[in-house]
Design a protein around this motif. Structure first.
Motif, PDB file in Angstrom:
ATOM      1  N   VAL A 142       0.862  -1.184   0.000  1.00 11.73           N
ATOM      2  CA  VAL A 142       0.000   0.000   0.000  1.00 11.73           C
ATOM      3  C   VAL A 142       0.896   1.231   0.000  1.00 11.73           C
ATOM      4  CG1 VAL A 142      -1.876   1.232   1.150  1.00 11.73           C
ATOM      5  CG2 VAL A 142      -1.726  -1.264   1.341  1.00 11.73           C
ATOM      6  N   ILE A 143       0.725   2.097  -0.998  1.00 14.19           N
ATOM      7  CA  ILE A 143       1.581   3.277  -1.146  1.00 14.19           C
ATOM      8  C   ILE A 143       0.764   4.546  -0.932  1.00 14.19           C
ATOM      9  CG2 ILE A 143       3.062   4.583  -2.725  1.00 14.19           C
ATOM     10  CD1 ILE A 143       4.215   1.874  -1.835  1.00 14.19           C
ATOM     11  N   ARG A 144       1.240   5.396  -0.045  1.00 17.95           N
ATOM     12  CA  ARG A 144       0.625   6.709   0.176  1.00 17.95           C
ATOM     13  C   ARG A 144       1.311   7.737  -0.711  1.00 17.95           C
ATOM     14  NH1 ARG A 144       2.457  10.648   3.480  1.00 17.95           N
ATOM     15  NH2 ARG A 144       3.554   9.234   4.903  1.00 17.95           N
ATOM     16  N   ALA A 145       0.537   8.360  -1.601  1.00  7.56           N
ATOM     17  CA  ALA A 145       1.067   9.369  -2.527  1.00  7.56           C
ATOM     18  C   ALA A 145       0.110  10.556  -2.559  1.00  7.56           C
ATOM     19  CB  ALA A 145       1.234   8.760  -3.918  1.00  7.56           C
ATOM     20  N   THR A 146      -0.115  11.144  -1.382  1.00  8.19           N
ATOM     21  CA  THR A 146      -1.174  12.133  -1.212  1.00  8.19           C
ATOM     22  C   THR A 146      -0.681  13.555  -0.949  1.00  8.19           C
ATOM     23  OG1 THR A 146      -1.314  11.299   1.070  1.00  8.19           O
ATOM     24  CG2 THR A 146      -2.967  10.517  -0.480  1.00  8.19           C
ATOM     25  N   GLU A 147       0.608  13.757  -0.763  1.00 15.84           N
ATOM     26  CA  GLU A 147       1.252  15.068  -0.631  1.00 15.84           C
ATOM     27  C   GLU A 147       0.445  16.031   0.247  1.00 15.84           C
ATOM     28  OE1 GLU A 147       4.701  17.517  -1.529  1.00 15.84           O
ATOM     29  OE2 GLU A 147       4.103  15.566  -0.823  1.00 15.84           O
ATOM     30  N   GLY A 148      -0.015  17.185  -0.266  1.00 14.91           N
ATOM     31  CA  GLY A 148      -0.660  18.194   0.568  1.00 14.91           C
ATOM     32  C   GLY A 148      -1.988  17.772   1.158  1.00 14.91           C
ATOM     33  N   TYR A 149      -2.552  16.661   0.683  1.00 15.45           N
ATOM     34  CA  TYR A 149      -3.820  16.166   1.194  1.00 15.45           C
ATOM     35  C   TYR A 149      -3.628  15.080   2.259  1.00 15.45           C
ATOM     36  CZ  TYR A 149      -5.528  18.725  -2.812  1.00 15.45           C
ATOM     37  OH  TYR A 149      -5.797  19.731  -3.723  1.00 15.45           O
ATOM     38  N   THR A 150      -2.384  14.796   2.613  1.00 14.29           N
ATOM     39  CA  THR A 150      -2.070  13.749   3.588  1.00 14.29           C
ATOM     40  C   THR A 150      -2.736  13.964   4.950  1.00 14.29           C
ATOM     41  OG1 THR A 150       0.021  13.275   2.476  1.00 14.29           O
ATOM     42  CG2 THR A 150      -0.160  12.590   4.770  1.00 14.29           C
ATOM     43  N   PRO A 151      -2.806  15.200   5.488  1.00 18.36           N
ATOM     44  CA  PRO A 151      -3.385  15.366   6.824  1.00 18.36           C
ATOM     45  C   PRO A 151      -4.838  14.914   6.954  1.00 18.36           C
ATOM     46  CG  PRO A 151      -2.080  17.300   6.253  1.00 18.36           C
ATOM     47  CD  PRO A 151      -2.184  16.463   5.007  1.00 18.36           C
ATOM     48  N   ALA A 152      -5.549  14.730   5.835  1.00 16.96           N
ATOM     49  CA  ALA A 152      -6.938  14.270   5.908  1.00 16.96           C
ATOM     50  C   ALA A 152      -7.035  12.781   6.222  1.00 16.96           C
ATOM     51  CB  ALA A 152      -7.657  14.567   4.594  1.00 16.96           C
ATOM     52  N   LEU A 153      -5.931  12.050   6.080  1.00 16.15           N
ATOM     53  CA  LEU A 153      -5.941  10.619   6.356  1.00 16.15           C
ATOM     54  C   LEU A 153      -5.840  10.365   7.858  1.00 16.15           C
ATOM     55  CD1 LEU A 153      -3.482   9.439   3.570  1.00 16.15           C
ATOM     56  CD2 LEU A 153      -5.914   8.866   3.695  1.00 16.15           C
ATOM     57  N   THR A 154      -6.555   9.371   8.323  1.00 16.52           N
ATOM     58  CA  THR A 154      -6.519   9.002   9.737  1.00 16.52           C
ATOM     59  C   THR A 154      -5.082   8.726  10.193  1.00 16.52           C
ATOM     60  OG1 THR A 154      -8.713   8.010   9.575  1.00 16.52           O
ATOM     61  CG2 THR A 154      -7.332   7.318  11.430  1.00 16.52           C
ATOM     62  N   GLY A 155      -4.668   9.423  11.258  1.00 14.74           N
ATOM     63  CA  GLY A 155      -3.348   9.217  11.824  1.00 14.74           C
ATOM     64  C   GLY A 155      -2.225   9.994  11.176  1.00 14.74           C
TER      65      GLY A 155
END
Length: 459
Positions: A234-247
């Motif tokens: 599972v790869i996180r590639a969310t940059e400036g939108y990362t803070p919306a993810l749980t944790g």
């Protein structure tokens, strides 16, 4: 329904309709699931699919491919790093810093190679970057940048100091005293690049689900309201939108950068402004500005300076700050008075970019839980995301390479402070940089406080 073409000049001029791809329809399984269909996620999918065509790769995107920074940025495919060579050497050693910079030089060429090979019409122009010095403190910073490059073995072919005449010949701004120039940058139409890349990965069998928000990333699972995609990787590639993810609220700070685009300018105006090779341009002030000459003869120009919003909030109405747009118009008119007192602007837009607490981009993969990530590009992600995608592909496939030995691999930035400290610190820093630039333009003297703050950020 979001009017995607209204999000930026770039998205309004892509070569295809922005019709969302089908969303995820329920629980499914894959070999690799990637969260985010911007540059990072799509480059990772591209190189994985190239290396192992049999892999089942799924990309999940909250909106459409290129919705975020990949479809709204300044269009610089550069070799810039968010941290200086000196700061990198301090953390990881001199050889590691040099290797990282060489890898970024190679990255610009690699993006150009893929653009040509895939037939992506993104207006690629390898014109380099000219960074102007228009005050005595800016000249000092230009000289310091070149001196640092020389200390690490990079010559004039990588970064050169230009005199006033050479600088103005490339970019005819007013008051130019000197400039730095590097050939390691291409001007691109960023939305055409990301949309073309999405089509390229689909041709290789990658599945992209749009209008599919991911609410949580877990070991071997990406959770959405429509279902869960289970995969060993599972790869996180969310940059400036990362803070919306749980944790992940304090992993990156979303800082807004805003842009304007002029109407197409006549040939006589371009004869004064220059940028004949479509050089990207900036200057050596503290608060970053950036621009390029588009293929249809516009000036696309942007800068930092929009406030950081409490709690790392990201909202569509933050994309447009009239005060910042007005400041960008004034700055553009100051640089190029030939545009007149009312710079002819036709498009305004903005969006968040990701900033790590130590100003260091990173890429990593933990085989034990199958979780990987890349980001924290601080606005220099067009090129850096390609290097991240290639590196993640090697890490996921457990292939030790020169890329997997680079110093940013598995680097963990500290978490940002909790609120209200985060809001106070980021916005205080922005105000300090603004006031320093105003003081330097007024008095011609450098700001020690701004220089100290810059060092604290690792610049």
């Amino acid at each position: 329904m979001v009017a995607y073409q209204d999000l930026s000049y770039w998205l309004s001029t892509v070569d295809e309709p922005l019709t969302p791809r089908p969303p995820l329809a329920g629980d499914t399984v894959a070999d690799v699931v990637i969260v985010g269909a911007g540059y990072t996620g799509l480059w990772t999918a591209y190189y994985l699919a190239e290396a192992e065509p049999a892999l089942r790769i799924v990309v999940l995107e909250r909106q459409v491919a290129g919705f975020g920074a990949s479809g709204r940025n300044g269009g610089w495919c550069s070799a810039l790093l968010p941290t200086s060579l000196t700061a990198l050497a301090r953390r990881h050693g001199r050889d590691a810093a040099i290797a990282m910079q060489h890898a970024m030089h190679d990255t610009v060429r690699e993006v150009g190679r893929v653009v040509a090979a895939e037939g992506i019409d993104c207006h690629w122009s390898y014109g380099g970057t000219v960074v102007l010095a228009r005050s005595a403190p800016q000249v000092q910073r230009a000289r310091a940048a070149v001196a640092e490059a020389r200390q690490f073995g990079f010559g004039p072919e990588d970064l050169d100091l230009l005199g006033p005449a050479e600088a103005v010949a490339r970019c005819g701004a007013t008051g130019v005293r000197a400039a730095t120039y590097t050939p390691h940058c291409a001007a691109v139409h960023p939305a055409r690049l990301v949309r073309g890349l999405a089509r390229a990965v689909e041709r290789r069998g990658v599945t992209i689900h749009e209008r599919t928000p991911v609410t949580e990333i877990r070991p071997r699972a990406a959770v959405t309201p429509a279902g869960t995609v289970r995969a060993p990787v599972v790869i996180r590639a969310t940059e400036g939108y990362t803070p919306a993810l749980t944790g992940h609220r304090r992993a990156l700070a979303p800082v807004y950068s805003l842009m304007i685009a002029t109407e197409p300018l006549p040939d006589e105006t371009w004869a004064e402004i220059g940028l004949a090779e479509r050089e990207t341009f900036s200057d050596h002030r503290h608060v970053i500005i950036y621009g390029q000459r588009t293929v249809d003869g516009r000036l696309a120009f942007g800068g930092r300076g929009a406030p950081y919003h409490f709690g790392s909030r990201v909202r569509s109405d933050y994309d447009r700050e009239p005060r910042v747009f007005a400041a960008l118009r004034r700055t553009l008119g100051d640089l190029f008075p030939t545009l007149g007192p009312d710079v002819p602007v036709t498009h305004t837009w903005g969006g968040p970019l990701g900033v790590a607490r130590d100003w260091a981009a990173s890429v990593g993969y933990h085989r034990a839980d199958g979780l990987g990530w890349a980001g924290g590009y601080v606005g220099d992600g067009v090129g850096t995301s390609n290097l991240a995608g290639r590196t993640l592909a090697d890490l996921i496939r457990n292939e030790p390479t020169a890329l997997t030995r680079l110093p940013w691999v598995n680097h963990r930035s500290p978490r940002w402070e909790p609120e209200p400290l985060r809001w106070l610190a980021v916005n205080a820093g922005l105000r300090l940089m603004h006031s320093a630039d105003e003081r330097e333009s007024r008095t011609g003297r450098a700001s020690r406080r701004a220089a100290t703050f810059s060092r604290l950020l690792g610049h």
